[in-house]
Design an enzyme around this catalytic site. Structure first.
Site, PDB file in Angstrom:
ATOM      1  N   THR A  82      51.596  67.588  22.143  1.00 56.29           N
ATOM      2  CA  THR A  82      50.316  67.550  21.440  1.00 56.29           C
ATOM      3  C   THR A  82      50.472  68.268  20.102  1.00 56.29           C
ATOM      4  OG1 THR A  82      49.541  69.626  22.415  1.00 56.29           O
ATOM      5  CG2 THR A  82      49.012  67.609  23.618  1.00 56.29           C
ATOM      6  N   VAL A 124      63.055  72.937  16.852  1.00 54.61           N
ATOM      7  CA  VAL A 124      63.814  73.449  15.704  1.00 54.61           C
ATOM      8  C   VAL A 124      64.847  72.405  15.308  1.00 54.61           C
ATOM      9  CG1 VAL A 124      65.305  75.282  14.821  1.00 54.61           C
ATOM     10  CG2 VAL A 124      63.589  75.808  16.562  1.00 54.61           C
ATOM     11  N   GLY A 133      54.778  60.909   3.262  1.00 58.19           N
ATOM     12  CA  GLY A 133      54.538  61.177   4.687  1.00 58.19           C
ATOM     13  C   GLY A 133      55.276  62.394   5.208  1.00 58.19           C
ATOM     14  N   GLU A 187      51.566  66.969   5.804  1.00 56.71           N
ATOM     15  CA  GLU A 187      50.285  66.613   6.414  1.00 56.71           C
ATOM     16  C   GLU A 187      49.193  66.651   5.348  1.00 56.71           C
ATOM     17  OE1 GLU A 187      49.995  66.473  10.017  1.00 56.71           O
ATOM     18  OE2 GLU A 187      52.173  66.636  10.077  1.00 56.71           O
ATOM     19  N   ASP A 243      55.176  77.291   9.741  1.00 56.57           N
ATOM     20  CA  ASP A 243      56.068  76.431  10.510  1.00 56.57           C
ATOM     21  C   ASP A 243      57.467  77.061  10.574  1.00 56.57           C
ATOM     22  OD1 ASP A 243      56.683  73.666  11.699  1.00 56.57           O
ATOM     23  OD2 ASP A 243      58.147  73.826  10.067  1.00 56.57           O
ATOM     24  N   LYS A 302      59.623  78.754  13.895  1.00 52.92           N
ATOM     25  CA  LYS A 302      61.018  78.458  14.251  1.00 52.92           C
ATOM     26  C   LYS A 302      61.850  79.735  14.294  1.00 52.92           C
ATOM     27  CE  LYS A 302      60.578  73.790  12.562  1.00 52.92           C
ATOM     28  NZ  LYS A 302      60.549  72.950  11.353  1.00 52.92           N
ATOM     29  N   GLY A 320      61.082  64.413  11.934  1.00 55.47           N
ATOM     30  CA  GLY A 320      61.001  62.967  12.047  1.00 55.47           C
ATOM     31  C   GLY A 320      60.765  62.615  13.501  1.00 55.47           C
TER      32      GLY A 320
HETATM   33  N1  LIG Z   1      56.784  64.596  14.034  1.00 63.49           N
HETATM   34  C1  LIG Z   1      57.831  65.420  13.938  1.00 63.49           C
HETATM   35  O1  LIG Z   1      58.771  65.167  13.219  1.00 63.49           O
HETATM   36  C2  LIG Z   1      57.898  66.664  14.763  1.00 63.49           C
HETATM   37  C3  LIG Z   1      59.091  67.398  14.790  1.00 63.49           C
HETATM   38  C4  LIG Z   1      59.180  68.526  15.592  1.00 63.49           C
HETATM   39  C5  LIG Z   1      58.081  68.948  16.315  1.00 63.49           C
HETATM   40  N2  LIG Z   1      56.906  68.235  16.250  1.00 63.49           N
HETATM   41  C6  LIG Z   1      55.794  68.706  17.055  1.00 63.49           C
HETATM   42  O2  LIG Z   1      55.580  67.834  18.143  1.00 63.49           O
HETATM   43  C7  LIG Z   1      54.199  67.708  18.427  1.00 63.49           C
HETATM   44  C8  LIG Z   1      53.772  66.270  18.315  1.00 63.49           C
HETATM   45  O3  LIG Z   1      54.041  65.824  17.018  1.00 63.49           O
HETATM   46  P1  LIG Z   1      53.557  64.430  16.479  1.00 63.49           P
HETATM   47  O4  LIG Z   1      54.189  64.229  15.169  1.00 63.49           O
HETATM   48  O5  LIG Z   1      53.744  63.403  17.517  1.00 63.49           O
HETATM   49  O6  LIG Z   1      52.003  64.721  16.272  1.00 63.49           O
HETATM   50  P2  LIG Z   1      50.828  63.652  16.268  1.00 63.49           P
HETATM   51  O7  LIG Z   1      51.334  62.349  15.809  1.00 63.49           O
HETATM   52  O8  LIG Z   1      49.712  64.303  15.556  1.00 63.49           O
HETATM   53  O9  LIG Z   1      50.449  63.497  17.828  1.00 63.49           O
HETATM   54  C9  LIG Z   1      49.801  64.477  18.537  1.00 63.49           C
HETATM   55  C10 LIG Z   1      49.357  63.856  19.858  1.00 63.49           C
HETATM   56  O10 LIG Z   1      48.698  64.838  20.612  1.00 63.49           O
HETATM   57  C11 LIG Z   1      47.406  64.399  20.966  1.00 63.49           C
HETATM   58  N3  LIG Z   1      46.512  65.533  20.970  1.00 63.49           N
HETATM   59  C12 LIG Z   1      46.193  66.349  19.963  1.00 63.49           C
HETATM   60  N4  LIG Z   1      45.344  67.302  20.363  1.00 63.49           N
HETATM   61  C13 LIG Z   1      45.131  67.082  21.673  1.00 63.49           C
HETATM   62  C14 LIG Z   1      44.322  67.690  22.655  1.00 63.49           C
HETATM   63  N5  LIG Z   1      43.576  68.767  22.370  1.00 63.49           N
HETATM   64  N6  LIG Z   1      44.351  67.172  23.910  1.00 63.49           N
HETATM   65  C15 LIG Z   1      45.092  66.089  24.207  1.00 63.49           C
HETATM   66  N7  LIG Z   1      45.874  65.474  23.324  1.00 63.49           N
HETATM   67  C16 LIG Z   1      45.875  65.960  22.062  1.00 63.49           C
HETATM   68  C17 LIG Z   1      47.017  63.399  19.915  1.00 63.49           C
HETATM   69  O11 LIG Z   1      46.035  62.525  20.461  1.00 63.49           O
HETATM   70  P3  LIG Z   1      45.461  61.267  19.617  1.00 63.49           P
HETATM   71  O12 LIG Z   1      46.575  60.252  19.634  1.00 63.49           O
HETATM   72  O13 LIG Z   1      44.286  60.827  20.420  1.00 63.49           O
HETATM   73  O14 LIG Z   1      45.148  61.800  18.275  1.00 63.49           O
HETATM   74  C18 LIG Z   1      48.355  62.724  19.670  1.00 63.49           C
HETATM   75  O15 LIG Z   1      48.577  61.734  20.644  1.00 63.49           O
HETATM   76  C19 LIG Z   1      53.491  68.605  17.427  1.00 63.49           C
HETATM   77  O16 LIG Z   1      53.221  69.841  18.044  1.00 63.49           O
HETATM   78  C20 LIG Z   1      54.495  68.760  16.319  1.00 63.49           C
HETATM   79  O17 LIG Z   1      54.373  69.969  15.652  1.00 63.49           O
HETATM   80  C21 LIG Z   1      56.822  67.091  15.525  1.00 63.49           C
END
Ligand SMILES: NC(=O)c1ccc[n+]([C@@H]2O[C@H](COP(=O)([O-])OP(=O)(O)OC[C@H]3O[C@@H](n4cnc5c(N)ncnc54)[C@H](OP(=O)(O)O)[C@@H]3O)[C@@H](O)[C@H]2O)c1
Lengths: 341, 468
Positions: free
Chosen positions: A96, A152, A207, A210, A221, A225, A316
């Site tokens: 999440t 990380v 992209g 945010e 962030d 880490k 990513g």
């Molecule tokens: N993207 C990256 O490159 C990356 C890299 C490393 C770590 N991360 C971490 O991994 C996690 C996910 O990243 P992401 O890029 O996939 O983020 P994202 O696209 O914003 O997805 C977040 C997901 O969590 C759901 N969500 C948010 N708040 C919630 C809640 N209170 N209850 C239930 N579900 C909830 C959202 O639901 P909805 O679909 O309904 O909005 C969405 O499905 C984050 O913590 C991020 O920091 C991401």
């Protein structure tokens, strides 16, 4: 192996992409058969204890915005907590959104998973940044595993490198560029001589950043880490509030210019060398740590091996999902050994 | 004159009318000069209500106690109203029932405050169902002009170990006490009514007998008192050749050996739990399954001699549904010592009960039957442990299968039974997926698709003339 996937955003969907593409290959080479029994997002959940049809769920998510819209397997009322409580599975993946002030819903999700005997893979840094020592203790207490490679370095195995390749050595200091967005902004400013605002705008367009970029540019962030690396690799018990943090909002073109004249660059560096810090610092242009664009790099200074630097794309969706896959395989090996012992 | 232990289950004493029926049955035996020891379960449904209530209360909803107690009191008072005619006896019994329920109420409040339900406490709560039933049945017997007294299993002298929820009797100690406390009553023509299921450890703390329940109490008492027969009264005529819902002309079996009865119980025939049979097998005490609603029928006699009397090879056929088949394949299993043992250990550690196994060493294949509701856990655990490490390369499952078990003591060493069974099934063009013969050799069981189950059962039923 039965998996509950909590959070179905960029990372979650990339993971199901990987499962769909590599299913047979995984099975053969690693004896790993992932079965996703539940997926949740903010709209609710989709559940099938026999394993969800991931293609179907993906297209429903894209079309309807929530997996709960599935007419057969969807449950609009069910939260992640409900699912983790009531559905049997070996693993809970927490993906999440990161909340750096409360850690929720991640912290509660992880605790509930431990409580119900589930191993956890998290990509969400929030819970770890705020309560790493607690979560590790709880995992051990409940005899389950907690893995977080994706938090990380995205797909770059920074944590595994330090943990496995430098085993036996004593790591004295760690310095790293841990955030791709800020590194992109600083690189743009230095090379194209554009203002901070312009560079940020361009990062958002691509992209990388945010809409609310505070977590990146204010250094939170990177600090999260630092907490994870410090606790996991150097065995220091501290959390986010113990890190001194300065972001990059106040970096001027002038400051970059001056550094450049000295053959140096200004980078947002997270360090654990005594006190954990995150701050913009000047480093030599030919230091291996000095990478550009969205790249991340971490230098480990250890007693015998000396300086080792690992460089890679730091984030990513698909890269992070690949880290999750590594964690899953690691857990599968642990479990297999435990079951057969 | 015979001494008989009669056990009446929940349905047999489900209503006031039924309890009068039970009293009548006991009186008839008494008139013939037999001495009867009665064992009762709780009234139909009460045990489940008690468990459910106690579990809900751990969540601390004190408000519901009052309503539950009211409901439980009403149920039992209504039953008393119909079961007992004598006014004075009726009021006395109602008063005693209320006193017992007051005691229960205190325990329920306790659970609510403490917020947890240990096995020990659960046994205590459960005991009230049987205590109320014993009170009412004993009073009804008195209403029928029989002398009667009621006891808990503990008061009757049954002593167990301290395995709460599934205690084991200490038979010698028990025999000693039961003879001392119950035998004199029989001499004085008093009918003792004893709570089934509820017993106590040597410190007098309540325990329950778990699987086998009240039947087990009946056989323990039967052995302790060295009775002539133990009668298990239920709502069917006895053990049948097959499930009458599938085979319309299924027949009641008149005689079965202990081994056959145990085998049938394992395969889910509506009979006794094998655990409850253990005490009587050693002492050769016959057990009779009879129908309270049709006491003219002599039911099924389970005894040592039964297998000699009968000639049929196959005596009964059971259909077991809600099962799944797991197939594990892998060259790594051939000749690798202990690889099957590994599989069973993995399943055992995860509390998965293996119902049936068959192996084909040449094909490096093992097939296992388990309950449907354990399939997902079993598959996941097996995959994690076995795949990717040379032990197995393919694990598959089918959840639309059923097991058919043909049973009979004379199948032992009798050639050609299997071929008769399988050709009867083959004639119906039904594919057999897996075959196993238990080490007891009292049954042959095999697996077919669920939709083919009833047809296969009736084909075998016909082949062995079980409807004749
Ligand atoms: N993207 C990256 O490159 C990356 C890299 C490393 C770590 N991360 C971490 O991994 C996690 C996910 O990243 P992401 O890029 O996939 O983020 P994202 O696209 O914003 O997805 C977040 C997901 O969590 C759901 N969500 C948010 N708040 C919630 C809640 N209170 N209850 C239930 N579900 C909830 C959202 O639901 P909805 O679909 O309904 O909005 C969405 O499905 C984050 O913590 C991020 O920091 C991401």
């Amino acid at each position: 192996m039965r998996i509950i996937l909590i959070g179905y955003g960029v990372v979650g969907q990339s993971l199901t992409d990987i499962f769909l593409q590599r299913k047979i290959e995984n099975l053969r080479n690693y004896g790993f058969n992932p079965k996703v029994v539940a997926i949740t997002d903010r709209g609710g959940a989709a559940i099938n204890i026999k394993g969800l049809d991931l293609k179907r769920i993906q297209s429903i998510k894209k079309r309807e915005g929530t997996v709960a819209a599935d007419s057969v397997f969807g449950h609009r009322q069910m939260s992640g907590q409900d699912i983790i409580q009531s559905i049997e599975a070996e693993i809970m993946i927490e993906a999440t959104s990161t909340n750096i002030t409360t850690g929720e819903p991640g912290i509660s999700n992880i605790k509930t998973a431990f409580n119900t005997g589930k191993h956890v893979v998290t990509t969400n840094k929030g819970p770890l940044a705020l309560s790493f020592p607690t979560l590790i203790e709880l995992a051990e207490h409940n005899k389950v595993l907690l893995r977080f490679s994706g938090t990380v370095g995205g797909g770059t195995p920074i944590l595994e490198f330090a943990k496995k390749c430098l085993e036996g050595d004593r790591i004295k200091e760690i310095h790293g560029i841990l955030n791709g967005t800020t590194n992109y902004i600083l690189t743009e400013m230095a090379e194209k001589k554009v203002t901070f605002e312009k560079a940020l705008e361009s990062a958002q367009k691509l992209g990388y950043a945010e809409t609310n970029p505070a977590m990146d540019i204010d250094g939170l962030d990177s600090a999260a880490k630092v907490v994870i690396i410090g606790n996991w690799i150097m065995n220091k018990k501290f959390t986010l509030k113990d890190v001194d943090i300065i972001g990059i909002r106040d970096i001027t073109l002038n400051a970059l210019e001056i550094a450049s004249k000295k053959g140096k660059r200004i980078k947002l560096i997270g360090s654990i060398d005594g006190k954990p810090t995150v701050a913009p610092k000047e480093i030599e242009r030919n230091d291996p740590l000095c990478v550009n664009g969205v790249l991340n790099a971490v230098t480990f200074v250890s007693e015998y091996a000396g300086r080792e630097t690992i460089i890679g794309r730091g984030a990513g969706g698909i890269e992070t999902a690949s880290a999750v896959l590594r964690d899953l395989l690691d857990i599968k090996h642990h479990l297999a050994n435990k079951i057969l012992s | 004159m015979k001494i008989i232990v009669m056990k009446f289950g929940g349905t047999s004493i489900g209503t006031g009318e039924n309890i009068r029926n039970v009293a009548n049955i006991v009186r008839n035996s008494s008139k013939k000069g037999d001495k009867v020891v009665v064992v009762v379960s709780a009234l139909a449904g009460v045990t489940n209500q008690l468990i459910h209530e106690a579990e809900e209360l751990t969540k601390g909803k004190e408000g519901r106690i009052q309503e539950f107690v009211k409901e439980l009191t009403e149920k039992h008072l209504q039953t008393i109203d119909i079961a007992i005619e004598n006014k004075k006896l009726k009021e006395e019994t109602k008063h005693s029932a209320k006193k017992i329920i007051e005691e229960l109420e205190k325990i329920l409040i306790g659970i609510c405050y403490v917020g947890e339900l240990t096995l020990k406490t659960k046994d205590q709560v459960l005991s009230f169902g049987e205590r109320l039933a014993a009170l009412i049945v004993s009073a009804t017997l008195r209403d029928y002009n029989l002398e009667s007294q009621y006891f808990t299993g503990k008061e009757a002298g049954i002593v167990t170990d301290s395995k709460f929820g599934e205690a084991n009797p200490l038979m010698n100690f028990t025999t000693h006490q039961v003879i001392e406390r119950i035998k004199p009553l029989l001499k004085k023509n008093v009918v003792p009514v004893i709570t089934g299921f509820i017993v106590a450890n040597q410190d007098g703390v309540l325990t329950t007998l778990g699987r086998g329940g009240s039947d087990y109490t009946a056989t323990i008492l039967g052995v302790a008192l060295d009775v002539d027969e133990v009668w298990i009264w239920t709502d069917v005529d006895g053990i049948m050749t097959s499930d009458p819902k599938i085979i319309l002309d299924a027949k009641t079996l008149t005689g079965l050996s202990y081994g056959e009865a145990a085998e049938m119980a394992i395969f889910g025939a509506k009979a006794m739990h094998p655990r409850a049979l253990e005490p009587v097998i050693k002492k050769h005490i016959p057990v009779r399954i009879r129908n309270v609603f049709n006491p003219k029928n002599h039911g099924t006699l389970i005894s040592e001699g039964a297998k000699v009397e009968s000639k049929e090879v196959v005596k009964a056929i059971a259909l077991i549904t809600d099962v799944s088949m797991i197939n594990i394949r892998g060259a790594g299993m051939v000749g690798a010592p202990g690889s099957y043992a590994k599989i069973f250990r993995i399943l055992g550690k995860n509390n998965i009960n293996v119902m049936m196994v068959s192996t084909a060493v040449s094909e490096a294949n093992i097939s296992i039957i388990i309950r449907n509701n354990q399939l997902e856990r079993a598959m996941s655990t097996l995959e994690i442990a076995l795949l990717g490490r040379d032990l197995a390369n393919k694990i598959t499952s089918e959840d639309d299968v059923c097991v058919i078990a043909a049973m009979g003591a004379n199948m032992k060493g009798s050639l050609g039974v299997a071929s008769r069974i399988f050709s009867a099934v083959a004639k119906k063009k039904i594919n057999i997926h897996m075959i196993a013969q238990g080490s007891s050799e009292l049954n042959i069981s095999f697996v077919v698709k669920e939709r083919d189950g009833p047809i296969a059962v009736s084909a075998i039923h016909e082949e062995f003339n079980l409807n004749k």
